[in-house]
Design a protein around this motif. Structure first.
Motif, short mmCIF file in Angstrom:
data_model
loop_
_atom_site.label_atom_id
_atom_site.label_comp_id
_atom_site.label_asym_id
_atom_site.label_seq_id
_atom_site.Cartn_x
_atom_site.Cartn_y
_atom_site.Cartn_z
N SER A 1 0.89 -1.17 0.00
CA SER A 1 0.00 0.00 0.00
C SER A 1 0.92 1.21 0.00
N VAL A 2 0.36 2.39 0.25
CA VAL A 2 1.23 3.56 0.33
C VAL A 2 0.82 4.46 1.49
N GLU A 3 1.81 4.97 2.20
CA GLU A 3 1.55 5.90 3.29
C GLU A 3 1.25 7.27 2.72
N ILE A 4 0.20 7.91 3.24
CA ILE A 4 -0.06 9.31 2.91
C ILE A 4 -0.16 10.01 4.26
N GLY A 5 0.96 10.39 4.79
CA GLY A 5 0.98 10.96 6.12
C GLY A 5 2.25 11.74 6.34
N SER A 6 2.77 11.63 7.55
CA SER A 6 3.90 12.48 7.92
C SER A 6 5.19 12.15 7.18
N MET A 7 5.33 10.90 6.70
CA MET A 7 6.54 10.61 5.91
C MET A 7 6.46 11.36 4.58
N MET A 8 5.26 11.35 3.97
CA MET A 8 5.10 12.01 2.67
C MET A 8 5.09 13.53 2.80
N PHE A 9 4.42 14.05 3.85
CA PHE A 9 4.19 15.50 3.93
C PHE A 9 4.89 16.21 5.08
N GLY A 10 5.51 15.45 6.00
CA GLY A 10 6.01 16.08 7.23
C GLY A 10 7.27 16.92 7.08
N GLN A 11 8.01 16.66 6.00
CA GLN A 11 9.30 17.33 5.83
C GLN A 11 9.08 18.75 5.29
N MET B 1 -3.33 14.27 8.59
CA MET B 1 -3.88 12.92 8.71
C MET B 1 -2.78 11.91 8.45
N GLU B 2 -2.93 10.74 9.06
CA GLU B 2 -1.98 9.64 8.81
C GLU B 2 -2.78 8.53 8.13
N LEU B 3 -2.67 8.47 6.81
CA LEU B 3 -3.50 7.52 6.05
C LEU B 3 -2.65 6.46 5.37
N VAL B 4 -3.25 5.27 5.23
CA VAL B 4 -2.67 4.22 4.38
C VAL B 4 -3.63 4.05 3.22
N ARG B 5 -3.15 4.27 2.01
CA ARG B 5 -4.01 4.17 0.83
C ARG B 5 -3.85 2.81 0.16
N LEU B 6 -4.99 2.19 -0.11
CA LEU B 6 -5.02 0.94 -0.88
C LEU B 6 -5.67 1.29 -2.21
N ALA B 7 -4.87 1.46 -3.26
CA ALA B 7 -5.42 1.89 -4.56
C ALA B 7 -5.58 0.67 -5.46
N PHE B 8 -6.68 0.62 -6.17
CA PHE B 8 -6.99 -0.57 -6.96
C PHE B 8 -6.65 -0.38 -8.43
N PRO B 9 -5.72 -1.19 -8.94
CA PRO B 9 -5.48 -1.20 -10.38
C PRO B 9 -6.77 -1.61 -11.10
N ARG B 10 -6.98 -1.10 -12.31
CA ARG B 10 -8.23 -1.38 -13.02
C ARG B 10 -8.24 -2.77 -13.67
N ARG B 11 -9.27 -3.54 -13.40
CA ARG B 11 -9.51 -4.86 -14.02
C ARG B 11 -8.43 -5.89 -13.70
N VAL B 12 -7.70 -5.71 -12.60
CA VAL B 12 -6.56 -6.59 -12.33
C VAL B 12 -6.89 -7.66 -11.28
N TYR B 13 -7.53 -7.25 -10.19
CA TYR B 13 -7.79 -8.18 -9.11
C TYR B 13 -9.27 -8.57 -9.08
N THR B 14 -9.53 -9.76 -8.53
CA THR B 14 -10.90 -10.28 -8.46
C THR B 14 -11.36 -10.27 -7.00
N GLN B 15 -12.59 -10.70 -6.81
CA GLN B 15 -13.15 -10.62 -5.46
C GLN B 15 -12.35 -11.43 -4.44
N SER B 16 -11.77 -12.57 -4.86
CA SER B 16 -11.04 -13.37 -3.86
C SER B 16 -9.79 -12.61 -3.39
#
Ligand SMILES: *Cc1c(COP(=O)(O)O)cnc(C)c1O
Length: 463
Positions: A379-389, A400-415
Motif C-alpha cells: 500500500s502507500v503511506e499518505i501521512g507524515s513521511m510524505m508530507f512532514g518534511q 492525517m496519517e492515512l494508508v491508501r489501498l489503490a486498486f489497479p483497473r480490471r486486475v484483481y478479483t473478489q477473492s
C-alpha cells in the motif's frame, strides 16, 4: 435485477502469476529495502495496491488495437482515432497527446501562467501543484468543510468550495488565469464532485471571464458517482454525464494511466485557438509532433479503445463496488477509514487505528509495513513521511496519517479483495503489537520515495 452479486464484467484470457512468499522472506525483503515499500522488488509483492496509475489490465480489444497502430511520424491514422475518441467525450476543439498527465500540466501552465498568479482548485494533485509552483504561481486548494473531515458522510466530498472561490475571484481580479476542478478529487480521497458544483463553478468563471479546466484523470468514476447520487442523472449514461461535465469546461488535462485504461499516455484538450497553438509549439520542444506527443501510434490506439471501455456501465459498477465492498468489510470490523469510500482507493485512518504510535514514529508508515509483513500486500503511506518534511528541514506532523489501498483497473478479483479484508481484520486484532519506525537516511526532498528506516523498538510487530 434479482441477483445482488456484482461480478467482474470480464473473463480472463491472459494470466500473470503472482508469487507467495513466507513471512521470513518478507522480513528479509523489507529489511533489505530499508523498511521502505517503494524500494521493494515488485516480485516480492503478492497484491500490489501502491497505485492505480498505469497498472491496469488492457482488454483484448485494446491489444488488437495496438497491432493496428500507425507509426507514421505525422498525421498517423492512430492519432485521428485517438482524437475522435477524446473529442467524443470532451467536445474540445484541440486535442493534444502527451506522454503523461504531468506533461499536459507543464505545457498548459507553461503557456497560461505568469509568476505571482493564483490557480484555485478543489485540491491540486501533487504534480499539478508542483507544475503551478514551478511557474512561480500559487496553487490554492479550496475544499468544502465536509471534504476536510474524514468521517463525515456526504455524497460529494470532492466539491470545490464555491463561496471561497467567489471571494477569491473578487479579491484577485486579473490575477487568476484559470480555475481548475479535479474529478474525482484524488488528493481529497478520490471523492466525487457533483454536476451542480461543476455547473456553478462554470457560471462563476463566466461571470469573471476566467477559463475553467478539469483535471479529468478519473472523469468516468466521477460520472458514475453522479449517476448514482445526484438527482436527475439516474437514467443518463456515464458517457452523457461525462459529456455534460466537460461541456462546462474550457479545457482539460488528463492522465490516460487512470481512466484512459492504458499503461501510459495523457492529453491536454482545450478550445482556445491561440493558447492551443502556443501549447503545440511547446509540445514539439519536449514531447514531439502534435499528432503523437511522445506516444507511439499503438499507445494512441490503446487509449482510444480504453476511453470507450471506461464509460461502460458494467465496468464502472464493478469498479466502484469493489472499493465500496472492501470499505463495508473494514467498517463492519471497526477499522477506521475515510468515508464514504471514493472511486479508486480505500484510505485507512492509521492515527485512529494505532493511537499508541506517536506521529513522530509514523503510524501510517508502520501500518503499511505491517500489512506487507503479514499479508504480502503493498500500500502507500499518505501521512507524515510524505508530507512532514518542511522546506527548511524541520518536521511538522501531517494533518492525517492515512494508508491508501489503490486498486489497479480490471486486475484483481473478489477473492483478492476477500484475502485483503482477512489480512486487515487480522491486523486490526493484533494492532496493539504494531510498533513505530524511525528514519535512518533521508534525502532532502520527496523523501518517502527513497528514505531508509528501521523499527523504532526492535521489531515492527511484537511477537
Ligand atoms: C495521476 C494524476 C496526475 C498526473 O498524471 P501522470 O500521468 O501521473 O503524470 C494529475 N492529476 C491527478 C488528479 C492524477 O491522479
Amino acid at each position: 435485477m434479482i441477483f445482488k452479486t456484482i461480478i467482474e464484467p470480464f473473463r480472463i484470457k491472459t494470466v500473470e502469476p503472482i508469487r507467495h512468499t513466507n513471512r521470513a522472506e518478507r522480513e528479509e525483503a523489507i529489511r533489505k529495502a530499508g523498511y521502505n515499500l517503494f524500494l521493494l522488488k515488485a516480485e516480492d509483492v503478492l497484491i500490489d495496491l501502491l497505485t492505480d496509475s498505469g497498472t491496469g489490465a488492457m482488454s483484448a480489444k485494446q491489444w488488437s488495437g495496438m497491432m493496428q497502430g500507425d507509426e507514421s511520424y505525422a498525421g498517423a491514422r492512430s492519432f485521428y482515432r485517438f482524437e475522435s475518441a477524446v473529442r467524443n467525450i470532451t467536445g474540445f476543439k484541440h486535442i493534444i497527446p502527451t506522454h503523461q498527465g504531468r506533461a499536459a500540466e507543464r505545457i498548459l501552465f507553461g503557456n497560461a501562467l505568469k509568476p505571482g498568479q493564483i490557480v484555485p482548485n478543489n485540491t491540486h494533485f501533487d504534480t499539478t501543484r508542483a507544475n503551478v509552483e514551478y511557474r512561480q504561481a500559487q496553487a490554492l486548494d479550496l475544499r468544502t468543510a465536509e471534504g476536510k473531515q474524514p468521517h463525515v458522510i456526504h455524497p460529494f466530498k470532492g466539491n470545490i468550495n464555491l463561496d471561497e472561490l467567489e471571494q477569491m475571484l473578487e479579491q484577485n481580479l486579473g490575477n487568476v488565469p484559470m480555475v481548475m476542478i479535479t474529478v474525482t478529487n484524488n488528493s481529497g480521497g478520490g471523492q466525487p464532485v457533483s454536476m451542480e458544483n461543476i455547473r456553478s463553478a462554470h457560471a462563476l468563471c463566466r461571470q469573471y471571464d476566467i477559463p475553467l479546466f478539469l483535471d479529468a484523470c478519473r472523469f468516468a468514476e466521477n460520472a458514475w458517482f453522479i449517476k448514482m447520487r445526484e438527482k436527475g442523472y439516474a437514467d443518463k449514461t456515464p458517457l452523457e454525464i461525462a459529456q455534460e461535465m466537460f461541456s462546462y469546461a474550457d479545457g482539460a488535462t488528463m492522465s490516460a494511466k487512470k481512466d484512459g485504461m492504458a499503461n501510459i499516455g495523457g492529453f491536454l484538450a482545450l478550445n482556445d485557438d491561440d493558447l492551443a497553438s502556443r501549447c503545440k509549439n511547446m509540445l514539439i520542444l519536449s514531447e514531439g509532433f502534435p499528432t503523437y506527443g511522445g506516444l507511439a501510434g499503438y499507445d494512441l490506439e490503446a487509449i482510444a479503445v480504453g476511453l470507450e471501455e471506461v464509460v461502460n456501465e458494467d465496468y464502472l459498477r464493478y469498479r466502484i463496488r469493489t472499493v465500496e465492498y472492501l470499505g463495508e468489510r473494514l467498517t463492519q470490523a471497526g477499522i477506521p477509514i475515510v468515508r464514504p469510500p471514493g472511486g479508486h482507493a480505500i484510505y485507512i485512518d492509521a492515527l485512529s487505528m494505532l493511537p499508541h504510535i506517536p506521529q513522530s514514529e509514523y503510524p501510517a508508515w508502520a501500518l503499511s509495513l505491517a500489512l506487507y509483513l503479514v499479508g504480502g500486500v503493498r500500500s502507500v503511506e499518505i501521512g507524515s513521511m510524505m508530507f512532514g518534511q518542511q522546506p527548511d528541514g524541520t518536521e511538522k506532523p501531517a494533518e492525517m496519517e492515512l494508508v491508501r489501498l489503490a486498486f489497479p483497473r480490471r486486475v484483481y478479483t473478489q477473492s483478492h479483495i476477500d484475502y485483503l479484508a482477512e489480512v486487515l481484520l487480522h491486523l486490526n486484532e493484533i494492532k496493539e503489537t504494531i510498533r513505530g519506525v524511525r528514519l535512518v537516511e533521508s534525502p532532502p526532498v520527496l523523501r518517502h520515495f527513497t528514505a531508509r528506516l528501521e523499527p523504532a523498538h526492535g521489531q515492527l510487530i511484537d511477537s
